[in-house]
Design a protein around this motif. Structure first.
Motif, PDB file in Angstrom:
ATOM      1  N   THR A 206      28.239  52.207 -42.492  1.00 39.33           N
ATOM      2  CA  THR A 206      28.204  51.427 -41.244  1.00 39.33           C
ATOM      3  C   THR A 206      29.565  50.825 -40.894  1.00 39.33           C
ATOM      4  O   THR A 206      29.653  49.984 -40.008  1.00 39.33           O
ATOM      5  N   GLY A 207      30.624  51.224 -41.572  1.00 38.35           N
ATOM      6  CA  GLY A 207      31.938  50.646 -41.316  1.00 38.35           C
ATOM      7  C   GLY A 207      32.620  51.237 -40.096  1.00 38.35           C
ATOM      8  O   GLY A 207      32.017  51.976 -39.294  1.00 38.35           O
ATOM      9  N   ASP A 208      33.912  50.955 -39.951  1.00 35.02           N
ATOM     10  CA  ASP A 208      34.696  51.425 -38.807  1.00 35.02           C
ATOM     11  C   ASP A 208      35.372  52.775 -39.059  1.00 35.02           C
ATOM     12  O   ASP A 208      36.135  53.252 -38.218  1.00 35.02           O
ATOM     13  N   GLU A 209      35.099  53.379 -40.188  1.00 36.94           N
ATOM     14  CA  GLU A 209      35.778  54.626 -40.543  1.00 36.94           C
ATOM     15  C   GLU A 209      35.180  55.828 -39.807  1.00 36.94           C
ATOM     16  O   GLU A 209      33.993  55.828 -39.458  1.00 36.94           O
ATOM     17  N   GLN A 210      36.028  56.797 -39.573  1.00 33.84           N
ATOM     18  CA  GLN A 210      35.574  58.105 -39.071  1.00 33.84           C
ATOM     19  C   GLN A 210      35.826  59.125 -40.187  1.00 33.84           C
ATOM     20  O   GLN A 210      36.823  59.044 -40.888  1.00 33.84           O
ATOM     21  N   TYR A 211      34.897  60.084 -40.285  1.00 29.96           N
ATOM     22  CA  TYR A 211      34.966  61.061 -41.375  1.00 29.96           C
ATOM     23  C   TYR A 211      35.074  62.468 -40.777  1.00 29.96           C
ATOM     24  O   TYR A 211      34.302  62.838 -39.884  1.00 29.96           O
ATOM     25  N   TYR A 212      36.014  63.218 -41.298  1.00 30.80           N
ATOM     26  CA  TYR A 212      36.261  64.577 -40.807  1.00 30.80           C
ATOM     27  C   TYR A 212      36.210  65.527 -42.001  1.00 30.80           C
ATOM     28  O   TYR A 212      36.954  65.362 -42.973  1.00 30.80           O
ATOM     29  N   ILE A 213      35.314  66.493 -41.919  1.00 29.70           N
ATOM     30  CA  ILE A 213      35.133  67.458 -43.006  1.00 29.70           C
ATOM     31  C   ILE A 213      35.650  68.809 -42.540  1.00 29.70           C
ATOM     32  O   ILE A 213      35.243  69.311 -41.495  1.00 29.70           O
ATOM     33  N   THR A 214      36.541  69.381 -43.323  1.00 35.42           N
ATOM     34  CA  THR A 214      37.141  70.654 -42.939  1.00 35.42           C
ATOM     35  C   THR A 214      37.461  71.465 -44.193  1.00 35.42           C
ATOM     36  O   THR A 214      37.010  71.155 -45.280  1.00 35.42           O
ATOM     37  N   GLY A 215      38.253  72.490 -43.997  1.00 27.93           N
ATOM     38  CA  GLY A 215      38.574  73.408 -45.085  1.00 27.93           C
ATOM     39  C   GLY A 215      38.133  74.810 -44.713  1.00 27.93           C
ATOM     40  O   GLY A 215      37.138  74.998 -44.000  1.00 27.93           O
ATOM     41  N   LEU A 216      38.850  75.813 -45.203  1.00 28.19           N
ATOM     42  CA  LEU A 216      38.554  77.204 -44.844  1.00 28.19           C
ATOM     43  C   LEU A 216      37.133  77.614 -45.191  1.00 28.19           C
ATOM     44  O   LEU A 216      36.446  78.220 -44.358  1.00 28.19           O
ATOM     45  N   PRO A 217      36.616  77.312 -46.392  1.00 27.38           N
ATOM     46  CA  PRO A 217      35.236  77.739 -46.683  1.00 27.38           C
ATOM     47  C   PRO A 217      34.217  77.087 -45.773  1.00 27.38           C
ATOM     48  O   PRO A 217      33.210  77.700 -45.413  1.00 27.38           O
ATOM     49  N   VAL A 218      34.454  75.826 -45.384  1.00 28.67           N
ATOM     50  CA  VAL A 218      33.536  75.144 -44.466  1.00 28.67           C
ATOM     51  C   VAL A 218      33.560  75.828 -43.106  1.00 28.67           C
ATOM     52  O   VAL A 218      32.515  76.085 -42.501  1.00 28.67           O
ATOM     53  N   ALA A 219      34.772  76.131 -42.633  1.00 31.71           N
ATOM     54  CA  ALA A 219      34.899  76.796 -41.329  1.00 31.71           C
ATOM     55  C   ALA A 219      34.205  78.159 -41.341  1.00 31.71           C
ATOM     56  O   ALA A 219      33.460  78.500 -40.413  1.00 31.71           O
ATOM     57  N   GLU A 220      34.420  78.940 -42.406  1.00 32.84           N
ATOM     58  CA  GLU A 220      33.824  80.265 -42.498  1.00 32.84           C
ATOM     59  C   GLU A 220      32.308  80.185 -42.595  1.00 32.84           C
ATOM     60  O   GLU A 220      31.580  80.871 -41.869  1.00 32.84           O
ATOM     61  N   ASP A 221      31.825  79.336 -43.502  1.00 32.45           N
ATOM     62  CA  ASP A 221      30.384  79.257 -43.734  1.00 32.45           C
ATOM     63  C   ASP A 221      29.658  78.652 -42.539  1.00 32.45           C
ATOM     64  O   ASP A 221      28.581  79.117 -42.143  1.00 32.45           O
ATOM     65  N   THR A 222      30.243  77.602 -41.958  1.00 41.91           N
ATOM     66  CA  THR A 222      29.629  76.970 -40.798  1.00 41.91           C
ATOM     67  C   THR A 222      29.572  77.932 -39.621  1.00 41.91           C
ATOM     68  O   THR A 222      28.572  78.014 -38.903  1.00 41.91           O
ATOM     69  N   PHE A 223      30.666  78.685 -39.439  1.00 44.39           N
ATOM     70  CA  PHE A 223      30.703  79.692 -38.371  1.00 44.39           C
ATOM     71  C   PHE A 223      29.596  80.711 -38.565  1.00 44.39           C
ATOM     72  O   PHE A 223      28.883  81.073 -37.615  1.00 44.39           O
TER      73      PHE A 223
END
Length: 307
Positions: A206-223
């Motif tokens: 619940t804080g003020d942080e933003q979270y960004y998840i990335t990486g080549l395997p994430v991009a490939e698998d998510t795609f």
């Protein structure tokens, strides 16, 4: 009479038998579709002995490289970014979550675990801070053994990280505002599973942080995963568009329904045969239905007009 004409005449003469055979054949092949094996890895679009693929695996094995999921944490509301006690506590919690929760027992090997490779995980609480201690002494300690309780402690961690050229611009952003966690995987097939677990975990904060998840395997698998979802939506939509357009063009339902029956039979039979022979459905083959439908419709209409 040539063979093509003979087959056509026989089909017209015994249309009931042909229809029954077609329905049974289609249903039999359609029953194989639930056995589908989905492959979302773009690498598998190349054969296993492809030179570039072999070299890629050899390089990873030689240099002990892992596919990595990267989690970026940003806080734009605090003047010091994530280097405040509350944000660093969440960073520490995410690190412990990766170490403890993103580990699963390998179903193929009892006692072995898959998921995030603990030994190679890069995070503030998992990297060394090396500095001079007493005269003639080098001091080794964790960069963040535990979350700091004061703002001064948080800034001290930032300054230590920025003084290390290996961490500046990698673990900590060069402006000293953001942090990245690097989660190496035992296998890139787990990237979507790790991604989903991290999304679920960060959604609870619940804080003020933003979270960004990335990486080549994430991009490939998510795609790959999202592409299958889009194909499941696009194929029926394409069929509906074809139906509406043909109805506008020909104004006769019989000239519309017949080609669509051919298209449905073609798609079901093709995918059933593909899956039944044990082939996985990967990113490219998932597009087969949306390509076959217009081809089957056009071909059946051409045959109909020739008759």
């Amino acid at each position: 009479m040539d063979l093509k004409q003979s087959i056509t005449n026989t089909s017209i003469k015994h249309y009931k038998l042909i229809t029954i055979v077609m329905v049974v054949f289609t249903l039999a092949l359609g029953a194989m579709i639930p056995l589908i094996r989905v492959d979302t890895d773009p690498e598998n679009m190349l054969s296993e002995d492809e030179a570039v693929r072999v070299f890629h695996h050899l390089t990873k094995e030689t240099f002990a490289l892992s596919d990595i999921v990267v989690l970026g944490i940003v806080n734009n509301k605090d003047e010091n970014g994530v280097f405040n006690p509350a944000s660093l506590e969440r960073v520490y919690e995410l690190t412990q979550f990766a170490l403890e929760e993103l580990q699963w027992e390998d179903p193929r090997n009892t006692g072995r675990y898959i998921g995030v490779k603990k030994i190679d995980l890069l995070a503030p609480s998992r990297v060394d801070n090396i500095e001079q201690g007493a005269p003639g002494e080098i001091k080794f300690e964790w960069l963040m053994a535990e979350p700091p309780s004061s703002r001064e402690g948080a800034l001290a961690i930032r300054d230590k990280a920025l003084s290390n050229p290996l961490l500046r611009g990698t673990l900590v952003s060069e402006d000293g505002k953001a942090i990245c966690l690097y989660l190496p995987l035992t296998s890139k097939d787990l990237s979507y599973r790790v991604y989903s677990a991290l999304k679920e975990k960060t959604a609870k904060f619940t804080g003020d942080e933003q979270y960004y998840i990335t990486g080549l395997p994430v991009a490939e698998d998510t795609f790959g995963v999202e592409m299958f979802i889009q194909m499941a939506v696009s194929a029926p939509m394409a069929m509906a568009v074809i139906f509406i357009l043909m109805l506008l063009f020909f104004r006769k339902l019989v000239l519309v329904i017949s080609p669509l029956i051919v298209a449905v039979v073609t798609v079901i039979s093709t995918m059933g045969l593909l899956i039944g022979f044990g082939y996985p459905v990967h990113i490219m083959s998932s597009m087969i239905p949306i390509f076959l439908m217009p081809i089957a419709v056009v071909d059946s209409n051409s045959s109909l007009f020739l008759l």
